[in-house]
Write a protein that holds these residues in place. Structure first.
Motif, mmCIF file in Angstrom:
data_model
loop_
_atom_site.group_PDB
_atom_site.id
_atom_site.type_symbol
_atom_site.label_atom_id
_atom_site.label_comp_id
_atom_site.label_asym_id
_atom_site.label_seq_id
_atom_site.Cartn_x
_atom_site.Cartn_y
_atom_site.Cartn_z
ATOM 1 N N THR A 108 -7.381 5.005 5.174
ATOM 2 C CA THR A 108 -7.002 4.499 3.851
ATOM 3 C C THR A 108 -8.163 3.894 3.082
ATOM 4 O OG1 THR A 108 -6.438 2.317 4.743
ATOM 5 C CG2 THR A 108 -4.676 3.982 4.680
ATOM 6 N N ILE A 125 -2.586 -5.964 3.826
ATOM 7 C CA ILE A 125 -1.373 -5.406 3.231
ATOM 8 C C ILE A 125 -0.133 -6.018 3.887
ATOM 9 C CG2 ILE A 125 -0.030 -3.274 2.945
ATOM 10 C CD1 ILE A 125 -2.537 -3.447 1.168
ATOM 11 N N LEU A 141 -8.767 0.811 3.207
ATOM 12 C CA LEU A 141 -8.352 -0.568 2.927
ATOM 13 C C LEU A 141 -8.839 -1.513 4.021
ATOM 14 C CD1 LEU A 141 -4.701 0.074 1.681
ATOM 15 C CD2 LEU A 141 -6.836 0.026 0.368
ATOM 16 N N ALA A 172 0.867 -1.174 0.000
ATOM 17 C CA ALA A 172 0.000 0.000 0.000
ATOM 18 C C ALA A 172 0.905 1.226 0.000
ATOM 19 C CB ALA A 172 -0.914 0.007 1.216
ATOM 20 N N ILE A 224 1.156 4.869 0.404
ATOM 21 C CA ILE A 224 0.284 5.857 1.040
ATOM 22 C C ILE A 224 0.767 7.268 0.694
ATOM 23 C CG2 ILE A 224 -0.713 6.630 3.201
ATOM 24 C CD1 ILE A 224 -1.380 3.724 2.554
ATOM 25 N N VAL A 227 3.421 -1.400 4.035
ATOM 26 C CA VAL A 227 2.997 -0.022 3.831
ATOM 27 C C VAL A 227 4.219 0.782 3.410
ATOM 28 C CG1 VAL A 227 2.239 2.082 4.970
ATOM 29 C CG2 VAL A 227 1.043 -0.056 5.412
ATOM 30 N N TRP A 258 -2.283 2.115 10.018
ATOM 31 C CA TRP A 258 -1.428 1.176 9.302
ATOM 32 C C TRP A 258 -1.304 -0.149 10.046
ATOM 33 C CZ3 TRP A 258 3.087 4.958 7.707
ATOM 34 C CH2 TRP A 258 2.543 5.968 6.901
ATOM 35 N N VAL A 284 -2.711 4.849 -2.551
ATOM 36 C CA VAL A 284 -3.715 5.604 -1.805
ATOM 37 C C VAL A 284 -3.345 7.089 -1.865
ATOM 38 C CG1 VAL A 284 -4.811 5.941 0.439
ATOM 39 C CG2 VAL A 284 -4.093 3.638 -0.267
ATOM 40 N N VAL A 344 -1.354 -1.080 -4.208
ATOM 41 C CA VAL A 344 -2.524 -0.233 -4.055
ATOM 42 C C VAL A 344 -1.999 1.163 -3.723
ATOM 43 C CG1 VAL A 344 -4.666 0.208 -2.810
ATOM 44 C CG2 VAL A 344 -3.852 -2.153 -3.125
#
Length: 256
Positions: free
Chosen positions: A99, A106, A101, A45, A47, A109, A127, A68, A66
C-alpha cells in the motif's frame, strides 16, 4: 491470472465503471457504525478504490480517507469525481499487497469489489502492518443474484455465452467459509444487505461493458452480445427498466 493483468484490465472501461457500476446500500455503514462500533472519526484506507465508488460512502459519512489504487486512469477518475467535494481525500498509487502506507497508521481497512483480485495471504500481512492496534478490516462486495427473475437468469446465460473469461473471474469470489478462514479468530461480524439498480437499456449496456470479461468493440462476439442484451431487455423490462439485483456481503474483523 497475473497481477499486472488484474491491475490494468479495467483501464479501457473507466467511463462505464464510473457511470454504471452500483454503489453500496446505506445499511452497510449503519451496521458498521451502530452494530460493530466503528467511530465516524476512524481513518480509513480504501484499498483497490478504483473510481471512488466505495471511497465516497466513507467520505460522505465523515471519515478521513486514503484511497489506494494502482490503476492510473481509475485514480484520475476518482480525483475528478471526488476531489472538489472532498479536498482532504488522499489518493495513493499503491497495491493491496504493497500500500505504501505507514505502519499502524490506519483505523479501518476497507476493501470492496476488488478483493477477489488480491493475493489474500499477502494482503493479510500488509493490512495487519498498517492497522493500528484494535483496527479492523472490512471486506465487502456486491454479489449479483444469478436467479430470482427471468431477467437475472437470462443475464447470467448471456455472460456464459459471450464473456471472454467470465467463468474464471466469477469463480474468484470468496465464499463465506473462505472469509471466515481468512479472518480466523479475528472475525467480528458477517452481514448481508439487499441492493438493486433499476436500469434502462443504455444503463444496462454500460453496466455490462464495465465488466472486464465483456468483449469490447472489435471483438468477434461484441455485436452479437449487444444484440442478445437488447433482446433480453425488451423481453423483461417493466416501465422501461429492469431490476439488476445484488446482495452486498460484508465481513469485518481484526487481523493477527
Amino acid at each position: 491470472m497475473s497481477r499486472p493483468d488484474a491491475t490494468t484490465r479495467f483501464s479501457s472501461r473507466v467511463a462505464d465503471y464510473v457511470r454504471y457500476r452500483p454503489g453500496y446500500p446505506p445499511a452497510l455503514l449503519e451496521w458498521l457504525h451502530r452494530d460493530i462500533g466503528v467511530p465516524r472519526t476512524a481513518r480509513v484506507a480504501d484499498i483497490g478504490a478504483g473510481t471512488g465508488i466505495s471511497t465516497r460512502i466513507f467520505l460522505e459519512a465523515g471519515h478521513p480517507v486514503v484511497a489506494v489504487e494502482p490503476n492510473a486512469p481509475m485514480r484520475d477518475a476518482a480525483k475528478q469525481w471526488l476531489g472538489q467535494d472532498f479536498p482532504a481525500l488522499q489518493l495513493v498509487d499503491g497495491t493491496a499487497e504493497a500500500t505504501t502506507l505507514s505502519d499502524h497508521s490506519i483505523d479501518l481497512v476497507s476493501a470492496a469489489q476488488a478483493f477477489h483480485w488480491f493475493d489474500t495471504a499477502a494482503v493479510h500481512r500488509e493490512w495487519a502492518r498498517i492497522l493500528r492496534p484494535g483496527g479492523m478490516a472490512l471486506v465487502y462486495w456486491n454479489s449479483r443474484l444469478l436467479e430470482g427473475s427471468a431477467f437475472l437468469v437470462g443475464y447470467e446465460r448471456l455472460l456464459i455465452d459471450y464473456g471472454t473469461d467470465y467463468s474464471e473471474v466469477a469463480e474468484r469470489y470468496q465464499s463465506d467459509q473462505e472469509m471466515r478462514d481468512w479472518f480466523g479468530t479475528g472475525l467480528r461480524g458477517i452481514a448481508s444487505f439487499p441492493n438493486v439498480q433499476y436500469l434502462d437499456h443504455e444503463s444496462l449496456r454500460g453496466r455490462l461493458l464495465s465488466s472486464s470479461y465483456a468483449p469490447q468493440a472489435g471483438h468477434p462476439r461484441h455485436a452479437a452480445m449487444l444484440d442478445a442484451l437488447r433482446q433480453l431487455f425488451d423481453n423483461h423490462a417493466v416501465d422501461g427498466k429492469v431490476a439488476f439485483q445484488y446482495q452486498t456481503r460484508a465481513f469485518i474483523g481484526t487481523l493477527t
